[in-house]
Design a protein around this motif. Structure first.
Motif, mmCIF file in Angstrom:
data_model
loop_
_atom_site.group_PDB
_atom_site.id
_atom_site.type_symbol
_atom_site.label_atom_id
_atom_site.label_comp_id
_atom_site.label_asym_id
_atom_site.label_seq_id
_atom_site.Cartn_x
_atom_site.Cartn_y
_atom_site.Cartn_z
ATOM 1 N N LEU A 154 2.897 5.610 8.780
ATOM 2 C CA LEU A 154 2.941 4.151 8.776
ATOM 3 C C LEU A 154 4.359 3.628 8.914
ATOM 4 C CD1 LEU A 154 0.193 3.184 6.236
ATOM 5 C CD2 LEU A 154 0.356 2.557 8.632
ATOM 6 N N TYR B 62 1.949 7.623 4.462
ATOM 7 C CA TYR B 62 3.262 6.998 4.300
ATOM 8 C C TYR B 62 4.163 7.196 5.511
ATOM 9 C CZ TYR B 62 7.531 5.544 1.906
ATOM 10 O OH TYR B 62 8.672 4.879 1.545
ATOM 11 N N GLY C 55 0.805 -1.212 0.000
ATOM 12 C CA GLY C 55 0.000 0.000 0.000
ATOM 13 C C GLY C 55 0.839 1.263 0.000
ATOM 14 N N THR C 56 1.905 1.299 0.838
ATOM 15 C CA THR C 56 2.619 2.567 0.985
ATOM 16 C C THR C 56 3.383 2.951 -0.270
ATOM 17 O OG1 THR C 56 4.424 1.360 2.018
ATOM 18 C CG2 THR C 56 2.886 2.447 3.487
ATOM 19 N N PHE D 11 -2.731 3.759 2.676
ATOM 20 C CA PHE D 11 -1.371 3.401 3.066
ATOM 21 C C PHE D 11 -0.348 4.319 2.427
ATOM 22 C CE2 PHE D 11 -1.316 -0.918 5.225
ATOM 23 C CZ PHE D 11 -2.609 -0.776 5.685
ATOM 24 N N SER D 12 -0.579 4.727 1.155
ATOM 25 C CA SER D 12 0.407 5.631 0.551
ATOM 26 C C SER D 12 0.245 7.036 1.103
ATOM 27 C CB SER D 12 0.301 5.607 -0.978
ATOM 28 O OG SER D 12 -0.952 6.094 -1.399
ATOM 29 N N TYR E 251 -7.045 0.699 0.566
ATOM 30 C CA TYR E 251 -5.725 0.235 0.990
ATOM 31 C C TYR E 251 -4.647 1.045 0.295
ATOM 32 C CZ TYR E 251 -2.227 -3.308 2.225
ATOM 33 O OH TYR E 251 -1.145 -3.978 2.727
ATOM 34 N N ALA E 252 -4.802 1.199 -1.023
ATOM 35 C CA ALA E 252 -3.800 1.919 -1.812
ATOM 36 C C ALA E 252 -3.729 3.384 -1.379
ATOM 37 C CB ALA E 252 -4.135 1.816 -3.291
ATOM 38 N N ALA E 253 -4.888 4.023 -1.270
ATOM 39 C CA ALA E 253 -4.902 5.452 -0.945
ATOM 40 C C ALA E 253 -4.439 5.683 0.487
ATOM 41 C CB ALA E 253 -6.310 6.008 -1.134
#
Lengths: 450, 349
Positions: B84, B81, A78-79, B77-78, B73-75
């Motif tokens: 996390l 950043y 994801g990150t 977690f990035s 999830y994509a939006a």
């Protein structure tokens, strides 16, 4: 953004490579621990109970490091790879979700019992816990390889209107040809790592003249398992894994072998440096026909050269891929030779008093780690320039808004933290090995080496 | 089906906070309630066989979020950043501090890892609270569905907020206070003697902080995210969750006065579930609210995986979840009861 992509790639490569140093040992040891626990249970032999307990301790240390370095991998989909997650989550979310629910809970629950419950719950429950731990860790491997296999050779998907992918059949994901060939190869490699480490600890004890009783068991068990695993690594699993690359990723196969132009009766290059200017292998030592025979079972068969593929579909670092592949193959061959000789000496009853061979076995412990790392570099560099083979390029998968500065910062952070982790791990492991199996009575919570 | 998966993911994460929450809380109060090495080992024994399994709920919850709502999830977690990565590094340090601590008997070595363990636990508790604050307040999602949150901007929850603003800091403190009390209740339940007495003392003092911060965050809510009320107005049954939370808060005080440690632990668990449940009730159908424009928000309908994918996943989820419940109950039963160090564990390592 171009440099952000580079840092994203390096960070994933670094954290994944570092992480996998731990699971390859634990998955291999899990199988050997089941063997040791079974033997202890059937014969009631206390010696094997102590041997198993010692390896459970080693397992637990490696497992703890595997867990803490594994969490960043799931997060990084994801990150750092947000576009990829958005694009492929409809498919690989299934296998990754299952891994958490089916494998990780199984492992963590029963590891607690294995470490802290031996006295309390009795030998039978303890044996069951070792089997559950084995199932959990091998299931985790299965689901991760299923995910990777899908990225290498996508199956069972459809493209939705918004361009993202959705799964069309769960059974399709688990009967992926790539998965069925790569999983046995990978697990054989794990067993090789676990078994080589076990034999090396035995050789170390024997050469140092300590823990002699255990030295013999470690050497015998480790060596037989290492020999079997090394053989399986080359044939059939390695052979099948190699053939499938030529089937599904022919450009990658050509890059592995350094075949730049079409060749009839292609030979296998043993040594030589790929030259990307002239598209030749410099200083090559080649065994004629072998490659054609291995891939097509015919000495005169034609192997397709890299130059027949469009340049923008070549793996983007051919020399690195070529070297990784050759290191893997070379080490695999050495494993068969070393374990073959050592088995012969064991059978003749001379191994325990043969210092030079014990030295070789002791110093071989890092080699399966190197081979496995090279093997995964082969698989992952070979998939380039694709993130999902044929569907999504690596450059299209990165997070859009994570800047290169942030990615570089976290890459350096991981490098620093993981250097510290590596040192602490070696300290814990060497200390545990030196104390030996006799020094570890019942491992206790908070006082045990968890 | 999408709604069901919203509930499942919320449930997984709520269970995670309750379970890993008590071992975070244990870490926070650890240095204070356990003074001698024997006491510290007693405290660690209370969480050692289970904390690893508790952490798996996060990984499993994350995996299910990825499966069910890949866009979120994509939006998410990035976008988060930096935060996390901080969480990851803290989880790593916290995870290795326990095996490392017990490996050597050297007092300096042990003190060092004790502080690492306690510090990482406290920061993680704050981060969990702040994360919830971020979900409630919303994030600057753009039209494509991505964002990148700075660690802080002007500390105001406006259209371009940072991860930390006054509201999320408040929520972070709330998280730390709540998990402190939760962990103290767990320890009071699992130990005896001076450790239990100190844990009870922490819980008794901490519950006032929890009550004050809960009240403050509820009062702040209309300023930060007035939209959260609309689901309650439409379906007042949701107030049940809020009542559960307030009832548990009352229970916390009541049982602490009676020094009923088990019941207090139940109350703090239900309080966490009630607060998270009522947040989820208010957020639905949004998973990530956009502070830029409401149409950019990611919801169960625009962020979900395909219908058939979710349907198949429901099948394996139910099977897997039953197995997980079975193991968890089994493991907690195996290690139930108060921790008493055996004789040979008293001196040294």
């Amino acid at each position: 953004m171009a440099s952000a992509l580079l840092y994203d790639r390096l960070q994933f490569a670094f954290t994944a490579t570092f992480h996998y140093l731990f699971p390859q040992l634990t998955m291999g040891l899990a199988l050997l621990i089941v063997y040791l626990k079974s033997r202890a249970l059937w014969t009631g032999d206390d010696h094997y109970r102590r041997v198993a307990r010692f390896w459970i301790k080693i397992f637990a240390i490696s497992f703890a490091f595997g867990v803490v370095t594994g969490i960043p991998l799931e997060f990084q989909f994801g990150t750092n790879w947000a576009r990829f997650s958005n694009y492929a989550g409809g498919v690989i979310g299934q296998t990754l979700g299952m891994e958490g629910l089916f494998a990780f809970f199984l492992e963590s629950s029963f590891l607690g019992i294995l470490l802290f419950g031996e006295e309390k719950l009795g030998p039978r429950v303890h044996w069951v816990a070792s089997v559950m731990l084995f199932l959990g860790s091998w299931l985790s491997g299965w689901l991760i390889i299923a995910t990777n296999a899908w990225m290498q050779h996508p199956v069972a998907y459809r493209v939705a209107e918004d361009g993202t992918l959705h799964v069309t059949s769960l059974s399709g994901l688990f009967t992926n040809d790539w998965l069925l060939r790569q999983y046995p190869h990978n697990m054989a490699a794990s067993v090789a790592t676990g078994a080589f480490v076990m034999a090396a600890v035995g050789a170390y004890y024997r050469l140092s003249g300590i823990h002699d009783l255990y030295a013999r068991t470690f050497l015998r068990t480790g060596l037989v398992a290492a020999a079997l695993a090394s053989f399986l690594l080359l044939f059939p699993t390695g052979h099948e894994a190699g053939k499938q690359v030529f089937t599904y990723q022919p450009a990658t196969g050509a890059a592995f072998e350094g075949v730049f132009h079409n060749e009839k009766g292609a030979g296998m290059v043993l040594v030589g440096q790929p030259n990307m200017e002239t598209l030749t292998i410099d200083n090559a030592i080649t065994v004629p026909w072998v490659l054609s025979i291995l891939v097509y079972q015919r000495a005169k068969a034609e192997v397709r050269g890299l130059d027949t593929f469009p340049r923008d579909t070549w793996p983007d670092n051919v020399p690195l891929l070529y070297y990784a592949y050759h290191i893997m193959i070379g080490l695999g061959t050495i494993f068969v030779a070393v374990t073959g000789v050592a088995l012969l000496w064991l059978w003749r009853g001379k191994l325990f008093d043969c210092p030079w061979l014990l030295w070789v076995l002791m110093l071989s412990a890092p080699l399966p780690y190197i081979a496995t790392t090279a093997g995964w570099m082969t698989a992952e560099l070979g998939r380039q320039p694709w993130l999902v083979y044929g569907l999504l390029r690596t450059a299209e998968g990165a997070s859009p808004l994570v800047s290169s500065g942030n990615a570089l910062f976290t890459l350096i952070g991981f490098m620093g933290l993981y250097t510290l982790l590596g040192l602490l791990f070696l300290f814990l492991i060497f200390d545990t090995i030196n104390k030996g199996p006799a020094a570890s009575p019942q491992p206790r919570p908070a006082a045990g080496d968890r | 089906m999408e709604t069901l998966w919203f509930a499942i993911v919320a449930l997984m994460l709520a269970i995670y906070v309750v379970l890993d929450g008590f071992d975070f809380g244990t870490g926070i109060v650890y240095l204070f309630v356990a003074r001698t090495d024997a006491e510290r080992r007693t405290v660690l024994q209370a969480i050692e066989p289970v904390w690893d399994g508790n952490e798996v709920w996060l990984i499993a919850g994350g995996g299910l979020l990825f499966m069910a709502f890949p866009r979120v999830y994509a939006a998410g977690f990035s976008g988060f950043y930096l935060a996390l990565m901080l969480v990851l590094w803290l989880l790593i340090l916290r995870g290795i501090s326990l095996p490392l601590r017990s490996h050597l008997a050297n007092p300096l070595w042990r003190t060092f890892w004790d502080w690492v363990f306690a510090g990482a636990s406290l920061l993680l508790a704050i981060v969990l609270g702040a994360a919830l604050g971020n979900l409630i307040r919303g994030v600057p999602l753009n039209a494509e569905g991505y964002f990148f949150a700075a660690l802080w901007t002007d500390f105001l929850p406006g259209p371009a907020p940072g991860i930390l603003d006054w509201y999320t800091v408040l929520m972070g403190l709330e998280g730390a206070a709540l998990l402190t009390v939760h962990g103290a209740n767990y320890l009071a339940m699992k130990t005896e003697g001076p450790v239990r007495d100190r844990a009870r003392c922490v819980a008794a003092l901490g519950q006032w902080t929890v009550a004050a911060l809960t009240l403050a965050s509820l009062l702040a809510l209309p300023l930060v995210q007035p939209g959260l009320r609309s689901n309650y107005d439409a379906h007042p049954i949701g107030y049940g969750l809020l009542l559960l939370a307030l009832g548990s808060l009352a229970g916390l005080f009541y049982w602490r006065r009676k020094q009923r440690d088990g019941a207090s632990f139940l109350a703090s668990s239900l309080l966490i579930l009630g607060l998270l449940g009522s947040t989820a009730w208010g957020l639905y159908p949004n998973l990530l609210i956009s502070t830029v424009h409401p149409t950019h928000s990611l919801t169960v309908s625009n962020a979900a995986a395909s219908h058939e994918g979710l349907q198949w996943a429901l099948g394996w989820f139910l099977a897997g979840f039953s197995l997980v419940l079975a193991y968890s109950v089994y493991v907690y039963r195996c290690f139930r009861g108060k921790i008493v160090l055996s004789e040979d564990e008293r001196p040294g390592a």
